[in-house]
Design an enzyme around this catalytic site. Structure first.
Site, PDB file in Angstrom:
ATOM      1  N   ASP A   1      46.416  46.018  42.957  1.00  0.00           N
ATOM      2  CA  ASP A   1      45.896  45.911  44.320  1.00  0.00           C
ATOM      3  C   ASP A   1      47.045  46.055  45.315  1.00  0.00           C
ATOM      4  O   ASP A   1      47.281  45.174  46.141  1.00  0.00           O
ATOM      5  CB  ASP A   1      45.192  44.563  44.493  1.00  0.00           C
ATOM      6  CG  ASP A   1      44.476  44.434  45.835  1.00  0.00           C
ATOM      7  OD1 ASP A   1      44.167  45.480  46.446  1.00  0.00           O
ATOM      8  OD2 ASP A   1      44.251  43.295  46.286  1.00  0.00           O
TER       9      ASP A   1
ATOM     10  N   LYS B   1      46.516  28.603  44.187  1.00  0.00           N
ATOM     11  CA  LYS B   1      45.505  29.635  44.006  1.00  0.00           C
ATOM     12  C   LYS B   1      44.517  29.174  42.952  1.00  0.00           C
ATOM     13  O   LYS B   1      44.887  28.878  41.825  1.00  0.00           O
ATOM     14  CB  LYS B   1      46.182  30.933  43.571  1.00  0.00           C
ATOM     15  CG  LYS B   1      45.234  32.094  43.473  1.00  0.00           C
ATOM     16  CD  LYS B   1      45.996  33.385  43.397  1.00  0.00           C
ATOM     17  CE  LYS B   1      45.023  34.544  43.261  1.00  0.00           C
ATOM     18  NZ  LYS B   1      45.720  35.826  43.229  1.00  0.00           N
TER      19      LYS B   1
ATOM     20  N   GLN C   1      40.010  33.488  51.140  1.00  0.00           N
ATOM     21  CA  GLN C   1      38.917  33.409  50.181  1.00  0.00           C
ATOM     22  C   GLN C   1      38.646  34.823  49.705  1.00  0.00           C
ATOM     23  O   GLN C   1      38.323  35.706  50.492  1.00  0.00           O
ATOM     24  CB  GLN C   1      37.692  32.821  50.891  1.00  0.00           C
ATOM     25  CG  GLN C   1      36.356  33.130  50.263  1.00  0.00           C
ATOM     26  CD  GLN C   1      35.849  31.980  49.419  1.00  0.00           C
ATOM     27  OE1 GLN C   1      35.785  30.848  49.866  1.00  0.00           O
ATOM     28  NE2 GLN C   1      35.504  32.287  48.188  1.00  0.00           N
ATOM     29  N   GLY C   2      38.838  35.046  48.432  1.00  0.00           N
ATOM     30  CA  GLY C   2      38.602  36.383  47.895  1.00  0.00           C
ATOM     31  C   GLY C   2      37.440  36.367  46.929  1.00  0.00           C
ATOM     32  O   GLY C   2      36.727  35.375  46.823  1.00  0.00           O
ATOM     33  N   ALA C   3      37.259  37.462  46.220  1.00  0.00           N
ATOM     34  CA  ALA C   3      36.150  37.568  45.285  1.00  0.00           C
ATOM     35  C   ALA C   3      36.454  36.804  44.004  1.00  0.00           C
ATOM     36  O   ALA C   3      35.565  36.329  43.318  1.00  0.00           O
ATOM     37  CB  ALA C   3      35.867  39.026  44.970  1.00  0.00           C
ATOM     38  N   GLU C   4      37.748  36.675  43.672  1.00  0.00           N
ATOM     39  CA  GLU C   4      38.138  36.068  42.408  1.00  0.00           C
ATOM     40  C   GLU C   4      38.711  34.665  42.588  1.00  0.00           C
ATOM     41  O   GLU C   4      38.730  33.882  41.655  1.00  0.00           O
ATOM     42  CB  GLU C   4      39.234  36.925  41.750  1.00  0.00           C
ATOM     43  CG  GLU C   4      38.810  38.327  41.415  1.00  0.00           C
ATOM     44  CD  GLU C   4      38.380  38.443  39.958  1.00  0.00           C
ATOM     45  OE1 GLU C   4      38.972  37.766  39.125  1.00  0.00           O
ATOM     46  OE2 GLU C   4      37.443  39.208  39.688  1.00  0.00           O
ATOM     47  N   ALA C   5      39.237  34.401  43.773  1.00  0.00           N
ATOM     48  CA  ALA C   5      39.991  33.166  43.939  1.00  0.00           C
ATOM     49  C   ALA C   5      40.014  32.679  45.378  1.00  0.00           C
ATOM     50  O   ALA C   5      39.726  33.437  46.303  1.00  0.00           O
ATOM     51  CB  ALA C   5      41.429  33.388  43.467  1.00  0.00           C
TER      52      ALA C   5
ATOM     53  N   ILE D   1      43.392  29.186  53.099  1.00  0.00           N
ATOM     54  CA  ILE D   1      43.881  30.281  53.938  1.00  0.00           C
ATOM     55  C   ILE D   1      43.312  31.632  53.548  1.00  0.00           C
ATOM     56  O   ILE D   1      43.386  32.590  54.290  1.00  0.00           O
ATOM     57  CB  ILE D   1      45.430  30.362  53.987  1.00  0.00           C
ATOM     58  CG1 ILE D   1      46.022  30.501  52.595  1.00  0.00           C
ATOM     59  CG2 ILE D   1      46.015  29.160  54.709  1.00  0.00           C
ATOM     60  CD1 ILE D   1      47.500  30.855  52.649  1.00  0.00           C
TER      61      ILE D   1
END
Lengths: 219, 196
Positions: free
Chosen positions: A130, A31, A11-15, A9
């Site tokens: 954040d 996660k 997609q980030g830079a870290e996870a 659901i």
């Protein structure tokens, strides 16, 4: 044996964040922090494991202090996974947008619960890292305010870090929601009244606003 | 005996695979839980369990007072199976690992003392992972072992000792209702040894 689906659901830079069924009547968020290919494998494993635990620990410490966060179900450090409760509700971002313009009472109540949660969080020396309206959920039913995504969080007692935390939220709110200055002010007022170091953080925030998030390194 | 499904484990996609939108989760074996109340021979049962007597089927006996919700047992089992797969169990068997996983600390003997059957225990949840023998045979063995009254699992909440749970998991005064208590208990189990 049947297989179950997990759906990506976010997609980030870290996870990466997946949602999957988790037994009867439950859904979980999983996660996954990625391995960083540019780091030495052994070092990376240690650092990633520490980050995973640190994030889960923040969730649990807040929950214990009475701030609503997703329940931590399980931590799988070898795979860098956190299994946690899937919180049913809408993000504060969607909540505000779907009600715009919000009536004064709703806006005040929401702002107060945000202010209170942030005050308790900062009093525990947890800095979110954040803060945006997408990282807050209004829980379906109880309507309680849930803080999520502590992937960039850190433990710090520094007034500076806490002020920057609030500054990030202010900037995020200005850019995602027009005409919410009043609401942010209300968040700050509640925060100032509820947090032990609230006054000092608010004073620092003035300074951060003048110079921006980054401190000048010279002079 | 009641069959309880365990939540599946998430299998992360391999790093070299292109980002799949739908990865898969692996299911785990079912667990079977039998609840007993009014147990009269706790001392004997405990001794037989400690000796590893062949009359005791492969199972774990959990003190029902320490359980808020069956989900707590499910998580302890899921984690035990995960650690077994990964080869990182901290105790000798899958069943002792389940007791160990219920505890918020890393002290194995404390975990077994607090969550296992003790001389004064009157209600236990007997948990089996998978099924080695026909259910009827297992049921009979349990009935001969434990002098007590088997009752439906739905009665589990009646035996919860909330003050005890509060002490073990340090849930504090936030835990006003059961749902909150369960959340804090499960979180404390997940963060075993990592919470200051």
């Amino acid at each position: 044996m049947e297989t179950h689906e997990a759906i990506l659901i976010k997609q980030g830079a870290e996870a990466r964040v997946y949602k999957m069924p988790f037994g009867e009547g439950r859904c979980a968020i999983v996660k996954e922090r990625f391995k960083k290919a540019y780091r030495h494998p052994v070092l990376d494993e240690k650092l990633t494991a520490r980050r995973v635990i640190q994030e889960a620990r923040c969730l649990q410490r807040l929950r214990r202090a009475g701030v609503d966060t997703p329940t931590v179900y399980m931590v799988d450090t070898p795979n860098s996974l956190i299994y946690m409760e899937y919180v049913d509700g809408s993000s504060v971002r969607d909540y505000i947008n779907s009600r715009a313009p919000m009536n004064d009472d709703d806006e005040r109540l929401l702002a107060q619960s945000i202010g209170k949660s942030l005050a308790v969080m900062h009093d525990l020396d947890i800095v979110h890292g954040d803060l945006t309206t997408s990282n807050m959920i209004v829980r379906e039913g109880s309507q309680s305010l849930v803080l999520i995504d502590f992937g960039l969080s850190m433990v710090s007692s520094m007034v500076e870090d806490k002020a920057v935390d609030l500054y990030v939220l202010e900037r995020a709110m200005i850019s995602t929601h027009p005409d919410t200055e009043g609401m942010f002010q209300c968040i700050l007022d509640t925060y100032g009244k509820s947090s032990k170091g609230g006054k000092a953080v608010r004073k620092k925030l003035e300074e951060v606003r003048r110079r921006g998030r980054k401190r000048t390194a010279f002079g | 005996m009641q069959t309880v499904k365990l939540p599946p484990l998430f299998t992360p996609p391999t790093p070299d695979s292109p980002v799949p939108s739908v990865p898969f989760a692996t299911p785990l074996p079912d667990i079977h839980v039998t609840l007993f109340r009014n147990i009269r021979n706790a001392v004997d049962v405990r001794n037989l369990v400690i000796k590893g007597d062949p009359r005791v089927p492969e199972c774990v006996l959990i003190n029902a007072a320490t359980i808020v919700d069956v989900f707590q047992i499910q998580m302890a089992c899921t984690k035990a199976l995960l650690h077994q797969q990964q080869g990182i169990m901290r105790t000798r068997s899958l069943y002792s690992e389940i007791l160990f996983n219920l505890s918020p600390t890393n002290n194995i003997s404390d975990a077994i003392r607090q969550f296992g059957i003790s001389d004064t225990t009157t209600a236990v949840a007997v948990v089996m992972v998978g099924m080695q023998a026909p259910p009827e045979e297992v049921r009979l063995r349990l009935l001969t072992l434990i002098e007590g009254e088997p009752i439906p699992l739905s009665h589990l909440p009646e035996f919860t000792d909330l003050p005890l749970i509060n002490r073990i998991y340090k849930t504090g005064n936030v835990a006003a209702d059961r749902g909150q208590t369960l959340a804090l208990v499960v979180g404390a189990m997940a963060l075993k040894g990592h919470l200051s």
